[in-house]
Design an enzyme around this catalytic site. Structure first.
Site, PDB file in Angstrom:
ATOM      1  N   THR A   1       6.929   4.960 -26.382  1.00 29.40           N
ATOM      2  CA  THR A   1       6.330   5.507 -27.618  1.00 29.40           C
ATOM      3  C   THR A   1       7.016   6.557 -28.410  1.00 29.40           C
ATOM      4  OG1 THR A   1       4.178   5.011 -26.718  1.00 29.40           O
ATOM      5  CG2 THR A   1       4.313   6.359 -28.457  1.00 29.40           C
TER       6      THR A   1
ATOM      7  N   GLY B   1       0.702  -1.200  -0.054  1.00 27.53           N
ATOM      8  CA  GLY B   1      -0.048  -0.083  -0.069  1.00 27.53           C
ATOM      9  C   GLY B   1       0.696   1.265   0.012  1.00 27.53           C
TER      10      GLY B   1
ATOM     11  N   GLU C   1      10.138   8.675 -29.962  1.00 23.53           N
ATOM     12  CA  GLU C   1      11.531   8.315 -30.398  1.00 23.53           C
ATOM     13  C   GLU C   1      11.309   7.116 -31.203  1.00 23.53           C
ATOM     14  OE1 GLU C   1      13.750  10.509 -30.832  1.00 23.53           O
ATOM     15  OE2 GLU C   1      13.119  12.069 -29.759  1.00 23.53           O
TER      16      GLU C   1
ATOM     17  N   ASP D   1       8.096   3.927 -31.551  1.00 24.33           N
ATOM     18  CA  ASP D   1       7.330   2.892 -30.899  1.00 24.33           C
ATOM     19  C   ASP D   1       7.992   1.708 -30.448  1.00 24.33           C
ATOM     20  OD1 ASP D   1       4.622   1.981 -29.655  1.00 24.33           O
ATOM     21  OD2 ASP D   1       5.239   0.375 -31.125  1.00 24.33           O
TER      22      ASP D   1
END
Length: 240
Positions: A62, A41, A64, A66
């Site tokens: 993502t 937690g 530069e 994917d």
């Protein structure tokens, strides 16, 4: 590099940069999630910054390039090198290991080596690197056969999509082989003895963890015997 117009060097650097970017950013994202989960937690508490770190890092998978697209580029270059090998052409520096390990894959696994179980053997850099390269070579040949088979009915584009998961696994395997090779070199060249010993433990943990992660591949072809597989799992737990 551009001034030299060395197409092989450009392709080599592109494959490594694309593959390393995809692999490292994905690995970091998984590591951040693992760290957050390990804290229970408390991992959700803002003071621990896991939330902000995950949010900041997520985009790296993502922009530069994917990651899925970059890994496909690596797989494509691997297949190109595979074709060059069987045409008798030279392989570029990063891919040289394919010549030897592909020959090893085409041969039957050594039943004696498959059953070696000593700790010294499992932590031997030669065993670890051979195992990584064997996996890459096996994946490379099997996906080349699948692509040839499916292209007859689905065409090149359809065959590529049908084998996409296989191709991504191949690219990741190649990058892991490269990372382990450089890790082993760094450990060997570390000037401080205590630091070298600590790095060797981390290197062994990485190698055995990756082997265990794909233990099914090694077991399916008897590259690793059952008792040896159990010892790999146990050694991985001890090192962690």
């Amino acid at each position: 590099m551009k001034k030299s117009h060395d197409e092989e060097l450009i392709g080599d650097v592109h494959a490594l940069s694309a593959g390393l970017k995809a692999y490292i950013t994905s690995y970091t994202a998984k590591s951040l999630s693992t760290c957050r989960e390990a804290c229970g937690g408390h991992g959700y508490a803002a003071v621990n910054r896991f939330g902000s770190l995950r949010n900041d890092h997520d985009i790296f998978q993502t922009f530069e390039g994917d990651n899925t697209v970059l890994l496909q580029q690596v797989a494509g270059l691997l297949l190109k090198q595979y074709r060059e090998k069987f045409r008798g052409g030279p392989l570029t520096v990063t891919w040289n290991y394919l010549r030897q390990s592909m020959n090893a894959y085409l041969a039957q696994p050594n039943p004696v080596t498959a059953r070696w179980e000593g700790e010294d053997h499992l932590r031997n850099p030669n065993f670890q690197l051979d195992a990584f390269r064997y996996r890459t070579s096996r994946l490379l040949q099997s996906v080349a056969i699948r692509l040839q088979k499916h292209s007859k009915t689905l065409g090149g584009f359809g065959a590529w999509n049908r084998c996409l998961n296989h191709l991504l696994t191949l690219a990741e395997s190649h990058i892991e082989s490269f990372i382990l090779e450089k890790f082993i070199e760094a450990v060997k060249n570390c000037p401080d003895e205590s630091s070298r010993a600590a790095l060797k433990l981390v290197c062994d943990l990485y190698a055995l963890d990756r082997i265990w992660n794909d233990i099914g591949t090694y077991r399916n072809v008897d590259y690793v015997a059952p008792n040896k597989a159990k010892l790999i799992w146990f050694s991985r737990i001890i090192l962690s």
